[in-house]
Design a protein around this motif. Structure first.
Motif, PDB file in Angstrom:
ATOM      1  N   VAL A   1       9.134   3.093   3.237  1.00  5.38           N
ATOM      2  CA  VAL A   1      10.244   2.427   2.708  1.00  5.38           C
ATOM      3  C   VAL A   1      11.094   3.247   1.840  1.00  5.38           C
ATOM      4  O   VAL A   1      12.286   3.315   2.006  1.00  5.38           O
ATOM      5  CB  VAL A   1       9.782   1.254   1.620  1.00  5.38           C
ATOM      6  CG1 VAL A   1      11.128   0.890   0.979  1.00  5.38           C
ATOM      7  CG2 VAL A   1       9.404   0.069   2.572  1.00  5.38           C
ATOM      8  N   LEU A   2      10.576   4.226   1.405  1.00  2.00           N
ATOM      9  CA  LEU A   2      11.191   5.479   0.534  1.00  2.00           C
ATOM     10  C   LEU A   2      11.729   6.395   1.420  1.00  2.00           C
ATOM     11  O   LEU A   2      13.098   6.651   1.284  1.00  2.00           O
ATOM     12  CB  LEU A   2      10.150   6.345  -0.509  1.00  2.00           C
ATOM     13  CG  LEU A   2       9.480   5.424  -1.592  1.00  2.00           C
ATOM     14  CD1 LEU A   2       8.564   6.326  -2.092  1.00  2.00           C
ATOM     15  CD2 LEU A   2      10.620   4.925  -2.407  1.00  2.00           C
ATOM     16  N   SER A   3      11.428   6.632   2.669  1.00  2.00           N
ATOM     17  CA  SER A   3      12.033   7.594   3.648  1.00  2.00           C
ATOM     18  C   SER A   3      13.056   6.661   4.286  1.00  2.00           C
ATOM     19  O   SER A   3      14.207   7.282   4.563  1.00  2.00           O
ATOM     20  CB  SER A   3      10.956   7.898   4.732  1.00  2.00           C
ATOM     21  OG  SER A   3      10.553   7.125   5.501  1.00  2.00           O
TER      22      SER A   3
ATOM     23  N   ASP B   1       0.888  -1.242  -0.174  1.00  2.00           N
ATOM     24  CA  ASP B   1       0.013  -0.022   0.093  1.00  2.00           C
ATOM     25  C   ASP B   1       0.814   1.382  -0.030  1.00  2.00           C
ATOM     26  O   ASP B   1       1.950   1.013   0.281  1.00  2.00           O
ATOM     27  CB  ASP B   1      -0.959  -0.162   1.117  1.00  2.00           C
ATOM     28  CG  ASP B   1      -0.321  -0.185   2.411  1.00  2.00           C
ATOM     29  OD1 ASP B   1       0.990   0.446   2.704  1.00  2.00           O
ATOM     30  OD2 ASP B   1      -1.008  -0.383   3.428  1.00  2.00           O
ATOM     31  N   ASP B   2       0.061   2.400  -0.233  1.00  2.00           N
ATOM     32  CA  ASP B   2       0.890   3.663  -0.327  1.00  2.00           C
ATOM     33  C   ASP B   2       1.686   4.155   0.758  1.00  2.00           C
ATOM     34  O   ASP B   2       2.730   4.604   0.791  1.00  2.00           O
ATOM     35  CB  ASP B   2      -0.023   4.691  -0.740  1.00  2.00           C
ATOM     36  CG  ASP B   2      -0.472   4.641  -2.161  1.00  2.00           C
ATOM     37  OD1 ASP B   2       0.048   3.794  -2.789  1.00  2.00           O
ATOM     38  OD2 ASP B   2      -1.669   5.336  -2.602  1.00  2.00           O
ATOM     39  N   SER B   3       1.099   4.067   2.036  1.00  2.00           N
ATOM     40  CA  SER B   3       1.730   4.091   3.384  1.00  2.00           C
ATOM     41  C   SER B   3       3.162   3.205   3.407  1.00  2.00           C
ATOM     42  O   SER B   3       4.073   4.116   4.109  1.00  2.00           O
ATOM     43  CB  SER B   3       0.684   3.961   4.552  1.00  2.00           C
ATOM     44  OG  SER B   3       0.238   2.921   4.680  1.00  2.00           O
ATOM     45  N   SER B   4       2.783   1.913   3.201  1.00  2.00           N
ATOM     46  CA  SER B   4       4.129   1.152   3.335  1.00  2.00           C
ATOM     47  C   SER B   4       5.278   1.560   2.432  1.00  2.00           C
ATOM     48  O   SER B   4       6.428   1.644   2.779  1.00  2.00           O
ATOM     49  CB  SER B   4       3.788  -0.225   3.122  1.00  2.00           C
ATOM     50  OG  SER B   4       2.781  -0.676   4.144  1.00  2.00           O
TER      51      SER B   4
ATOM     52  N   VAL C   1      15.150   7.637  -0.703  1.00  2.00           N
ATOM     53  CA  VAL C   1      14.857   7.903  -2.096  1.00  2.00           C
ATOM     54  C   VAL C   1      13.669   8.731  -2.320  1.00  2.00           C
ATOM     55  O   VAL C   1      12.924   8.711  -1.419  1.00  2.00           O
ATOM     56  CB  VAL C   1      15.179   6.926  -3.024  1.00  2.00           C
ATOM     57  CG1 VAL C   1      16.296   6.094  -2.960  1.00  2.00           C
ATOM     58  CG2 VAL C   1      14.036   5.657  -2.506  1.00  2.00           C
ATOM     59  N   SER C   2      13.430   9.436  -3.317  1.00  2.00           N
ATOM     60  CA  SER C   2      12.530  10.510  -3.419  1.00  2.00           C
ATOM     61  C   SER C   2      11.259   9.834  -4.041  1.00  2.00           C
ATOM     62  O   SER C   2       9.938  10.170  -4.014  1.00  2.00           O
ATOM     63  CB  SER C   2      12.851  11.607  -4.150  1.00  2.00           C
ATOM     64  OG  SER C   2      13.223  11.180  -5.394  1.00  2.00           O
ATOM     65  N   SER C   3      11.434   8.760  -4.992  1.00  2.00           N
ATOM     66  CA  SER C   3      10.228   8.171  -5.449  1.00  2.00           C
ATOM     67  C   SER C   3      10.490   6.591  -5.594  1.00  2.00           C
ATOM     68  O   SER C   3      11.156   6.066  -5.588  1.00  2.00           O
ATOM     69  CB  SER C   3      10.260   8.874  -7.026  1.00  2.00           C
ATOM     70  OG  SER C   3      11.188   8.163  -7.706  1.00  2.00           O
ATOM     71  N   TYR C   4       9.170   6.024  -5.999  1.00  2.00           N
ATOM     72  CA  TYR C   4       9.211   4.592  -6.234  1.00  2.00           C
ATOM     73  C   TYR C   4       9.834   4.175  -7.506  1.00  2.00           C
ATOM     74  O   TYR C   4      10.682   3.127  -7.462  1.00  2.00           O
ATOM     75  CB  TYR C   4       7.701   4.185  -6.474  1.00  2.00           C
ATOM     76  CG  TYR C   4       7.626   2.464  -6.902  1.00  2.00           C
ATOM     77  CD1 TYR C   4       8.047   1.760  -6.033  1.00  2.00           C
ATOM     78  CD2 TYR C   4       7.125   2.260  -8.049  1.00  2.00           C
ATOM     79  CE1 TYR C   4       7.687   0.447  -6.280  1.00  2.00           C
ATOM     80  CE2 TYR C   4       6.908   0.975  -8.461  1.00  2.00           C
ATOM     81  CZ  TYR C   4       7.387   0.053  -7.516  1.00  2.00           C
ATOM     82  OH  TYR C   4       7.040  -1.300  -7.805  1.00  2.00           O
TER      83      TYR C   4
END
Length: 167
Positions: free
Chosen positions: A148-150, A141-144, A154-157
Motif C-alpha cells: 500500500v505504501l509503495s 500484515d507488513d507485506s500488505s 509514501v515512505s512510512s505508515y
C-alpha cells in the motif's frame, strides 16, 4: 538637552531613546540586559531568553505587575515570564510577535501539532474504513502495508496516516 532634562536619569533615558530608536533594552529578573527590536512583546522576550521559556509562557510581569502578552516593551523595563509545563504556543501570538525566532518557533510548533492531529484523524478514518469491510488495523500484515505504501507513494505508515488525515 541635559539642562532641560531635569535630572540625570531623565537625561540618560533621552539619550538612549535618541541613539537607539529601533531597539529596546529590557532586563531579566537576574539583571541581564536583552536587546530586542522596537515593538517587541513579552513573547518575543520569552523566546529570546530560551525557546522552552517562550513555548511554555502563560503570563508575564512587567516591572512586577501582570501585563498582557501582547504589550509592547519599552527600554528599562524588567520582564519576568511565568511558565507552565502544560502550556503551548498559541496561533494568536503570530498576530503580535516581531522577532523572527519567536515567529518561526511558533509556526513550527503549530505545524507539528497539526501533523499530529492529522495522523490521529487518519488512524481513526483508516480504522473506520477497515471496520466497514469487517477488518481491523491489527489484521494488516507488513507485506500488505508495504504494498500500500509503495502504491500511494509514501515512505512510512505515519506518513500514510497523515495523508489520510489531511484528506
Amino acid at each position: 538637552m541635559q539642562r532641560t532634562a531635569g535630572d540625570s536619569l531623565e537625561f540618560i533615558e533621552n539619550v538612549k531613546v535618541d541613539l537607539f530608536p529601533d531597539e529596546v533594552y529590557v532586563f531579566t529578573p537576574a539583571g541581564e540586559i536583552l536587546r530586542l527590536p522596537a515593538g517587541a512583546t513579552p513573547v518575543d522576550f520569552a523566546y529570546a531568553v530560551h525557546t522552552d521559556v517562550g513555548s511554555t509562557c502563560v503570563a508575564v510581569k512587567i516591572d512586577r505587575r501582570y501585563a498582557p502578552l501582547s504589550d509592547q516593551l519599552s527600554s528599562g523595563q524588567t520582564i519576568e515570564v511565568v511558565t507552565a509545563p502544560w502550556a503551548r504556543p498559541s496561533a494568536n501570538w503570530l498576530n503580535f510577535v516581531v522577532t523572527g525566532k519567536a515567529r518561526a518557533t511558533i509556526r513550527n510548533h503549530l505545524k507539528t501539532l497539526r501533523q499530529g492531529e492529522a495522523t490521529e484523524l487518519g488512524e481513526r478514518l483508516l480504522g473506520q474504513a477497515l471496520a466497514a469491510e469487517s477488518r481491523s488495523l491489527d489484521e494488516v500484515d507488513d507485506s500488505s502495508l508495504a504494498h500500500v505504501l509503495s502504491e500511494v507513494g509514501v515512505s512510512s505508515y505515519s506518513a500514510l496516516l497523515e495523508d489520510i488525515g489531511w484528506g
